[in-house]
Design a protein around this motif. Sequence first.
Motif, PDB file in Angstrom:
ATOM      1  N   GLY A   5       9.660   3.359  48.255  1.00 39.45           N
ATOM      2  CA  GLY A   5       8.426   4.026  48.627  1.00 39.45           C
ATOM      3  C   GLY A   5       8.402   5.494  48.299  1.00 39.45           C
ATOM      4  N   ALA A   6       7.379   6.166  48.841  1.00 37.05           N
ATOM      5  CA  ALA A   6       7.181   7.591  48.580  1.00 37.05           C
ATOM      6  C   ALA A   6       7.453   8.394  49.845  1.00 37.05           C
ATOM      7  CB  ALA A   6       5.758   7.858  48.096  1.00 37.05           C
ATOM      8  N   ARG A   7       7.985   9.597  49.661  1.00 38.42           N
ATOM      9  CA  ARG A   7       8.169  10.542  50.764  1.00 38.42           C
ATOM     10  C   ARG A   7       7.055  11.578  50.679  1.00 38.42           C
ATOM     11  NH1 ARG A   7      13.739  13.039  50.549  1.00 38.42           N
ATOM     12  NH2 ARG A   7      12.836  14.275  48.867  1.00 38.42           N
ATOM     13  N   VAL A   8       6.385  11.819  51.798  1.00 35.10           N
ATOM     14  CA  VAL A   8       5.251  12.746  51.836  1.00 35.10           C
ATOM     15  C   VAL A   8       5.646  13.971  52.661  1.00 35.10           C
ATOM     16  CG1 VAL A   8       2.825  13.051  52.411  1.00 35.10           C
ATOM     17  CG2 VAL A   8       3.657  10.800  51.668  1.00 35.10           C
ATOM     18  N   THR A   9       5.647  15.122  52.003  1.00 40.77           N
ATOM     19  CA  THR A   9       6.072  16.375  52.626  1.00 40.77           C
ATOM     20  C   THR A   9       4.926  17.373  52.591  1.00 40.77           C
ATOM     21  OG1 THR A   9       8.315  15.994  51.796  1.00 40.77           O
ATOM     22  CG2 THR A   9       7.803  18.200  52.608  1.00 40.77           C
ATOM     23  N   VAL A  10       4.704  18.052  53.696  1.00 40.12           N
ATOM     24  CA  VAL A  10       3.700  19.110  53.758  1.00 40.12           C
ATOM     25  C   VAL A  10       4.411  20.444  53.554  1.00 40.12           C
ATOM     26  CG1 VAL A  10       1.913  20.221  55.141  1.00 40.12           C
ATOM     27  CG2 VAL A  10       2.286  17.753  55.331  1.00 40.12           C
ATOM     28  N   LEU A  11       3.948  21.198  52.565  1.00 39.17           N
ATOM     29  CA  LEU A  11       4.500  22.516  52.251  1.00 39.17           C
ATOM     30  C   LEU A  11       3.496  23.593  52.619  1.00 39.17           C
ATOM     31  CD1 LEU A  11       5.767  21.753  48.621  1.00 39.17           C
ATOM     32  CD2 LEU A  11       7.027  21.415  50.754  1.00 39.17           C
ATOM     33  N   ARG A  12       3.995  24.700  53.099  1.00 37.66           N
ATOM     34  CA  ARG A  12       3.140  25.880  53.277  1.00 37.66           C
ATOM     35  C   ARG A  12       3.820  27.045  52.593  1.00 37.66           C
ATOM     36  NH1 ARG A  12       1.115  26.695  59.078  1.00 37.66           N
ATOM     37  NH2 ARG A  12      -0.223  24.958  58.421  1.00 37.66           N
ATOM     38  N   ASP A  13       3.118  27.621  51.638  1.00 37.16           N
ATOM     39  CA  ASP A  13       3.688  28.691  50.813  1.00 37.16           C
ATOM     40  C   ASP A  13       5.011  28.252  50.189  1.00 37.16           C
ATOM     41  OD1 ASP A  13       1.618  30.543  51.278  1.00 37.16           O
ATOM     42  OD2 ASP A  13       2.483  31.063  53.219  1.00 37.16           O
ATOM     43  N   GLY A  14       5.071  26.970  49.833  1.00 39.99           N
ATOM     44  CA  GLY A  14       6.226  26.433  49.135  1.00 39.99           C
ATOM     45  C   GLY A  14       7.353  25.943  50.014  1.00 39.99           C
TER      46      GLY A  14
ATOM     47  N   HIS B  34       6.370  15.554  37.182  1.00 35.25           N
ATOM     48  CA  HIS B  34       6.589  16.610  38.168  1.00 35.25           C
ATOM     49  C   HIS B  34       5.325  17.420  38.411  1.00 35.25           C
ATOM     50  CE1 HIS B  34      10.903  16.241  38.897  1.00 35.25           C
ATOM     51  NE2 HIS B  34      10.996  15.852  37.636  1.00 35.25           N
ATOM     52  N   VAL B  35       5.328  18.108  39.543  1.00 38.63           N
ATOM     53  CA  VAL B  35       4.235  19.004  39.918  1.00 38.63           C
ATOM     54  C   VAL B  35       4.632  20.424  39.540  1.00 38.63           C
ATOM     55  CG1 VAL B  35       2.851  19.917  41.823  1.00 38.63           C
ATOM     56  CG2 VAL B  35       3.497  17.494  41.792  1.00 38.63           C
ATOM     57  N   TYR B  36       3.716  21.136  38.885  1.00 40.92           N
ATOM     58  CA  TYR B  36       3.971  22.505  38.424  1.00 40.92           C
ATOM     59  C   TYR B  36       2.828  23.425  38.841  1.00 40.92           C
ATOM     60  CZ  TYR B  36       7.353  20.398  35.147  1.00 40.92           C
ATOM     61  OH  TYR B  36       8.401  19.701  34.578  1.00 40.92           O
ATOM     62  N   ARG B  37       3.177  24.671  39.092  1.00 40.56           N
ATOM     63  CA  ARG B  37       2.210  25.757  39.203  1.00 40.56           C
ATOM     64  C   ARG B  37       2.190  26.485  37.874  1.00 40.56           C
ATOM     65  NH1 ARG B  37       3.936  29.668  41.799  1.00 40.56           N
ATOM     66  NH2 ARG B  37       1.922  30.696  42.113  1.00 40.56           N
ATOM     67  N   VAL B  38       1.007  26.591  37.294  1.00 43.41           N
ATOM     68  CA  VAL B  38       0.846  27.216  35.984  1.00 43.41           C
ATOM     69  C   VAL B  38       0.027  28.485  36.165  1.00 43.41           C
ATOM     70  CG1 VAL B  38      -0.089  26.924  33.669  1.00 43.41           C
ATOM     71  CG2 VAL B  38       0.933  24.975  34.857  1.00 43.41           C
TER      72      VAL B  38
ATOM     73  N   VAL C 113       5.398  29.312  34.322  1.00 42.01           N
ATOM     74  CA  VAL C 113       5.283  27.979  34.898  1.00 42.01           C
ATOM     75  C   VAL C 113       6.402  27.785  35.917  1.00 42.01           C
ATOM     76  CG1 VAL C 113       5.344  25.497  34.414  1.00 42.01           C
ATOM     77  CG2 VAL C 113       4.240  27.055  32.796  1.00 42.01           C
ATOM     78  N   THR C 114       6.051  27.288  37.098  1.00 42.52           N
ATOM     79  CA  THR C 114       7.024  27.042  38.163  1.00 42.52           C
ATOM     80  C   THR C 114       6.947  25.587  38.592  1.00 42.52           C
ATOM     81  OG1 THR C 114       6.739  29.305  38.979  1.00 42.52           O
ATOM     82  CG2 THR C 114       7.798  27.712  40.462  1.00 42.52           C
ATOM     83  N   ARG C 115       8.103  24.919  38.628  1.00 42.18           N
ATOM     84  CA  ARG C 115       8.105  23.537  39.077  1.00 42.18           C
ATOM     85  C   ARG C 115       8.143  23.499  40.601  1.00 42.18           C
ATOM     86  NH1 ARG C 115      11.936  18.819  36.517  1.00 42.18           N
ATOM     87  NH2 ARG C 115      13.224  18.938  38.399  1.00 42.18           N
TER      88      ARG C 115
END
Length: 710
Positions: A422-431, A383-387, A392-394
């Motif tokens: 396959g993979a899904r690619v999502t663009v996030l802005r401010d989460g 998983h991707v986390y903000r530390v 810590v936020t996933r």
Amino acid sequence: MSSEITFPRQYARTQRFTQGAPRGFGVAAGRITFLRSKAADDSTTCLWVLDPDTGTERLVADPSVLLGGAAEDLSAEERARRERSREGAAGIVGYALDSAGDLAAFTLSGRLFVVSLSADAAPRELTVPGPVIDPRPSPTGTHIAYVAAGALRVVAVDGSADRALAEPDGDEVTWGLAEFIAAEEMSRFRGYWWAPDGSALIVARVDNTPVDRWWISDPANPAAAPSEVAYPAAGTPNAEVTAWLIGLDGTRTELAWDHAAHPYLASVHWSAGGDPLLSVQPRDQKQLRTLAVDLVAGTTRELHTETDDVWIDLVPGVPAWTPDGRLVRLVDADGARRVVVADKELTDRRLFVRAILDIADEDVLITASAGTDASTPEIGEVHVYRVAADGVTRVSTEPGVHTAVRSGATTVLVSSSLERFGARVTVLRDGAGLATITSYAATPVLTARVELLRAGERGIPCALLLPTGFDPASGERLPVLMDPYGGPHGPRVLAAHNPHLTSQWFADQGFAVLVADGRGTPGHSPEWEKSIHLDLGPISLQDQVDALHAVAAERPWLDTTRVGIRGWSYGGYLSALAVLRRPDVFHAAVAGAPVTDMALYDTHYTERYLGVPAEQPAAYRRNSLVTGTELGEVAAGRRPLMLVHGLADDNVVVAHTLRLSSALLAAGYPHEVLPLSGVTHMTPQEQVAENLLLLQVDFLHRALARPASD
């Protein structure tokens, strides 16, 4: 003959379902750049731009247009770079941006192209000496640095003032390129780094003179001269690597550190956060020294030294500065790999850090898997986390395997799961989700049905796949096929669909397929990874045996009198090891590109796990197939063994298979050898990839048709 496409053909034709899938993301000024071919059956990769506010994708550079329909012409140096990075696509396979994300530079057929991304402009070719390798714009977007004929050169973005900043001072010297060991084992694929203000560069000078020479021939073309390869086998000299500060004004200063004690240049980091950072290692890899560079004197000072009794893993992205000047690094401590910022640990035993993705003042973006103290023992998830200092936020939410690219408030999240192809690619802005990037990848003709589980006392992560429609209550017993990589750097038990497609195809041929990630595989704990020290093969093999027995004990429809094993590279080594060391458990093996003699593999990898041959001769004998197995004793077991090897492999050279085959023949051990003419460690050729699957399953059907005799 049926026109219906088969899985082996689809798998081969789509380059393992990678063609048409977006990748190589860049984020700058809110704009997303990425690579993608136009279709699932198209191997030529193009450069694209996405406007996340409108969701509009724009084709920026199309190789078929830029080359006028001509085929690519790759230099030997470029082919070697692609082999090191396992790049099998054609077209634009890499690009670099300036800091503003306005200018992109890339190569095609050794020619240099640039394109402005902020305007709807066509790419421009800059006429410079070639063939061009690894062009990179200065952060300011005013110059392009590149390598040609072993020289580091620079040209103004308008094509003027092209000049060499550093030229080879010997036949074996290059400037600005990563040496073999750095690219193959350290994940350092580049050899120069721009200053943040674009006024200078740090450049690696590589001298391959000390490295032993090997020769790789093409037996199918006896008129062709063999290729010379500088290969640093375990216990032999490496290339000599130094680092230099070179200004655009022509000034040149060598950066000083103790090369004799720390010969490996592991990474370079140069940002506005502080002085340039070099990380260097000794030959035994039990230290990682972080050095800060004095740009005036060329001297270095030690900022931190990490030590370990076994080895220190290199993780791309660190050490590095935060923008406000705090040092970010990783440390293995108390059962976890942890993020440390300014000597404060920001993660604990609940996470095992896999990679550093982005560093900001307020947080660090990482990928991690569940650690030893995780409340939920996930299997195969990343998983991707903000530390940050406050916790810590996933970032990724659904179960699966995730990674990301981030700049400022914009994040590109790449997510795979067991539930979809396959993979899904999502663009996030401010989460918050803003846009998605389209994939043109093919939909596989089969669906992987994966059961993730833990096996045995050690809780070995496993994936079990059964034939489509199989009913355990039917009374039928299935032969078992172990399908591991099973070693360092190569996890196979992942909570994603595509990695299990080939295993499902083998299952649909009548096998129960078991994939086990034993000790030594990444993503669990430092102790799990490092427990294989000096016993690389025996421990890996024992975990395959234990996983098989534990899973079969709960599933009586698994026929353990018919057990096969297949693998490539380390998995090939493990497969051959299985039938030679444990013929009581394994009854047939397909070993692709196996490392059979550890002394024939490279310095950085082999010495990390087994030490230097002169100091650890017993470890090398114990872990090698040729020297560590009493072949005369196992010959009587006559377990069927197929050896497969590419004759052009410059990573695991074909001598590995030939030496094992000779030893088996001398011991009277029947076996099959399948040589692949013109094939390297990768198998990107469509016919080769397709037929390899068919030949393997035919061999396994013959070998496991009936219970093996003792």
